[in-house]
Design an enzyme around this catalytic site. Sequence first.
Site, PDB file in Angstrom:
ATOM      1  N   ARG A   1       8.640  -5.757 -19.067  1.00  0.00           N
ATOM      2  CA  ARG A   1       8.688  -6.583 -20.282  1.00  0.00           C
ATOM      3  C   ARG A   1       7.874  -5.925 -21.403  1.00  0.00           C
ATOM      4  O   ARG A   1       8.304  -5.845 -22.554  1.00  0.00           O
ATOM      5  CB  ARG A   1       8.139  -7.974 -19.967  1.00  0.00           C
ATOM      6  CG  ARG A   1       7.971  -8.883 -21.158  1.00  0.00           C
ATOM      7  CD  ARG A   1       7.383 -10.206 -20.691  1.00  0.00           C
ATOM      8  NE  ARG A   1       7.135 -11.121 -21.780  1.00  0.00           N
ATOM      9  CZ  ARG A   1       6.017 -11.159 -22.496  1.00  0.00           C
ATOM     10  NH1 ARG A   1       5.056 -10.288 -22.241  1.00  0.00           N
ATOM     11  NH2 ARG A   1       5.865 -12.045 -23.467  1.00  0.00           N
ATOM     12  N   ALA A   2       6.678  -5.432 -21.036  1.00  0.00           N
ATOM     13  CA  ALA A   2       5.806  -4.812 -22.040  1.00  0.00           C
ATOM     14  C   ALA A   2       6.458  -3.553 -22.611  1.00  0.00           C
ATOM     15  O   ALA A   2       6.415  -3.315 -23.825  1.00  0.00           O
ATOM     16  CB  ALA A   2       4.454  -4.466 -21.411  1.00  0.00           C
TER      17      ALA A   2
ATOM     18  N   ARG B   1       9.381  -4.739 -24.940  1.00  0.00           N
ATOM     19  CA  ARG B   1       8.946  -5.406 -26.189  1.00  0.00           C
ATOM     20  C   ARG B   1       8.181  -4.430 -27.094  1.00  0.00           C
ATOM     21  O   ARG B   1       8.355  -4.427 -28.302  1.00  0.00           O
ATOM     22  CB  ARG B   1       8.078  -6.618 -25.852  1.00  0.00           C
ATOM     23  CG  ARG B   1       8.840  -7.685 -25.034  1.00  0.00           C
ATOM     24  CD  ARG B   1       9.365  -8.782 -25.924  1.00  0.00           C
ATOM     25  NE  ARG B   1      10.320  -9.635 -25.250  1.00  0.00           N
ATOM     26  CZ  ARG B   1      10.076 -10.884 -24.830  1.00  0.00           C
ATOM     27  NH1 ARG B   1       8.884 -11.412 -25.010  1.00  0.00           N
ATOM     28  NH2 ARG B   1      11.027 -11.596 -24.265  1.00  0.00           N
TER      29      ARG B   1
ATOM     30  N   ARG C   1      14.489   3.694  -2.625  1.00  0.00           N
ATOM     31  CA  ARG C   1      13.929   4.995  -2.238  1.00  0.00           C
ATOM     32  C   ARG C   1      15.114   5.947  -2.129  1.00  0.00           C
ATOM     33  O   ARG C   1      16.169   5.571  -1.646  1.00  0.00           O
ATOM     34  CB  ARG C   1      13.182   4.884  -0.919  1.00  0.00           C
ATOM     35  CG  ARG C   1      12.034   3.868  -1.010  1.00  0.00           C
ATOM     36  CD  ARG C   1      11.053   3.995   0.115  1.00  0.00           C
ATOM     37  NE  ARG C   1      10.209   2.824   0.248  1.00  0.00           N
ATOM     38  CZ  ARG C   1       8.967   2.718  -0.232  1.00  0.00           C
ATOM     39  NH1 ARG C   1       8.415   3.719  -0.878  1.00  0.00           N
ATOM     40  NH2 ARG C   1       8.259   1.630  -0.053  1.00  0.00           N
TER      41      ARG C   1
ATOM     42  N   THR D   1       1.785  -0.527  -7.554  1.00  0.00           N
ATOM     43  CA  THR D   1       1.791  -0.580  -6.091  1.00  0.00           C
ATOM     44  C   THR D   1       0.664  -1.518  -5.653  1.00  0.00           C
ATOM     45  O   THR D   1      -0.391  -1.537  -6.288  1.00  0.00           O
ATOM     46  CB  THR D   1       1.609   0.826  -5.464  1.00  0.00           C
ATOM     47  OG1 THR D   1       1.381   0.673  -4.063  1.00  0.00           O
ATOM     48  CG2 THR D   1       0.438   1.589  -6.048  1.00  0.00           C
TER      49      THR D   1
ATOM     50  N   ASP E   1      -3.725   2.775  -4.427  1.00  0.00           N
ATOM     51  CA  ASP E   1      -4.027   4.107  -3.888  1.00  0.00           C
ATOM     52  C   ASP E   1      -3.657   5.241  -4.842  1.00  0.00           C
ATOM     53  O   ASP E   1      -3.315   6.329  -4.407  1.00  0.00           O
ATOM     54  CB  ASP E   1      -3.293   4.298  -2.543  1.00  0.00           C
ATOM     55  CG  ASP E   1      -1.792   4.182  -2.681  1.00  0.00           C
ATOM     56  OD1 ASP E   1      -1.314   3.756  -3.753  1.00  0.00           O
ATOM     57  OD2 ASP E   1      -1.082   4.516  -1.719  1.00  0.00           O
TER      58      ASP E   1
ATOM     59  N   GLY F   1      -1.828  -1.031   3.964  1.00  0.00           N
ATOM     60  CA  GLY F   1      -2.716   0.078   3.606  1.00  0.00           C
ATOM     61  C   GLY F   1      -2.591   1.172   4.653  1.00  0.00           C
ATOM     62  O   GLY F   1      -3.315   1.172   5.633  1.00  0.00           O
ATOM     63  N   ARG F   2      -1.611   2.055   4.439  1.00  0.00           N
ATOM     64  CA  ARG F   2      -1.412   3.150   5.410  1.00  0.00           C
ATOM     65  C   ARG F   2      -2.486   4.213   5.264  1.00  0.00           C
ATOM     66  O   ARG F   2      -3.049   4.681   6.234  1.00  0.00           O
ATOM     67  CB  ARG F   2      -0.034   3.782   5.211  1.00  0.00           C
ATOM     68  CG  ARG F   2       1.048   3.125   6.039  1.00  0.00           C
ATOM     69  CD  ARG F   2       2.363   3.761   5.747  1.00  0.00           C
ATOM     70  NE  ARG F   2       2.587   3.796   4.300  1.00  0.00           N
ATOM     71  CZ  ARG F   2       3.715   3.479   3.707  1.00  0.00           C
ATOM     72  NH1 ARG F   2       4.747   3.117   4.411  1.00  0.00           N
ATOM     73  NH2 ARG F   2       3.870   3.530   2.400  1.00  0.00           N
TER      74      ARG F   2
ATOM     75  N   ARG G   1      -6.853 -13.745  18.617  1.00  0.00           N
ATOM     76  CA  ARG G   1      -5.587 -14.096  17.971  1.00  0.00           C
ATOM     77  C   ARG G   1      -5.305 -13.065  16.877  1.00  0.00           C
ATOM     78  O   ARG G   1      -6.205 -12.724  16.105  1.00  0.00           O
ATOM     79  CB  ARG G   1      -5.657 -15.477  17.320  1.00  0.00           C
ATOM     80  CG  ARG G   1      -5.748 -16.624  18.301  1.00  0.00           C
ATOM     81  CD  ARG G   1      -4.407 -16.852  19.021  1.00  0.00           C
ATOM     82  NE  ARG G   1      -4.457 -18.019  19.879  1.00  0.00           N
ATOM     83  CZ  ARG G   1      -4.945 -18.024  21.125  1.00  0.00           C
ATOM     84  NH1 ARG G   1      -5.435 -16.920  21.653  1.00  0.00           N
ATOM     85  NH2 ARG G   1      -4.948 -19.128  21.844  1.00  0.00           N
TER      86      ARG G   1
END
Length: 319
Positions: free
Chosen positions: A21-22, A25, A72, A125, A129, A170-171, A243
């Site tokens: 949008r930014a 516009r 991808r 993302t 990272d 977080g790979r 758990r």
Amino acid sequence: MKKIGVLTSGGDSPGMNAAVRAVVRKGIYHNVEVHGIYGGYAGLMNGNIQKLELGSVGDIIHRGGTFLQSARSEEFKTREGQQKGIQQLKKHGIDGLVVIGGDGSYMGAKALTEQGFPCVGVPGTIDNDISGTEFTIGFDTALNTVIDAIDKIRDTASSHERTFIIEVMGRNAGDIALWSGLAGGAETILIPEEKHDIKDIALRLKKGQERGKKHSIIIVAEGVMSGYEVGRIIKEETDFDTRVTVLGHVQRGGSPTVKDRVLASRLGARAVELLLEGKGGRAVGIEKNEMVDYDIIEALGKPHNLDMNLYKLSKELSI
Ligand code: ATP
């Protein structure tokens, strides 16, 4: 520059819509036509391109995901694929491109720039990272999703004597685990940047129990090992009731937080300014609340640094 394009690529993140949008516009504000490329680099190669008007980006600032869709594409990693993309851009009279995505998407933007087509990268993302920016678009929203889950799990944890293990995304980067773990008061945070001995952690849990501790929360980034594996080792070593919760893709969704919407708006607008200033091959970011930009090659070359002071603090506060 009279016509620019914008695409979203790689994993989607909340706030990408606000960034698109930014771009639209800000472009129109400066009398520049903005074209949306649908479906990331795959859509670019196929010429899936449409002119966007002011109204095309109405009513999207609050939505997660990306209305431009993401994809991808292995083909785009080849020079032939990239040339196909450049031909499509030229066919539509587009002379600059804003790429919103992670470091893989930046690689694509770098390749296009090196072949003479100016691109600016915007960090989108949830993983936080990317070097050259303190924060990426979507990170704050993902953290709020994780903290909501931790708080709910804590409610049930305090009603039972149990050890809860929560696996977060977080790979390669432990940012989500670290920030959510610190904010959620987790006893242990497992990040890919550090080596961890789960048996040692189990020993600490036992000592905690001896001191009267009734329950514990462990946050593990997926890049360290699976939450189930952590749970299995702890159960083996302590015989505690464990758990495991794997949060998975819920972390990618949701309405972006104020912080992400504002960040996306600032970064998207700055990317357009750079293209209009004739500065292709840059990546925008935020540092100390100021907009910054780097050579995209430089941004890719530098390692992403987790805030180790924050990690140290989390350890100090979880004794
Ligand atoms: P996330 O951080 O969410 O995974 P990302 O942008 O890093 O996002 P990738 O899948 O790594 O996601 O990259 C997105 C796309 O960018 C790829 O599908 C591919 O089309 C393009 N890309 C990745 N690496 C390269 C490269 N070396 N050269 C050209 N294009 C690339």
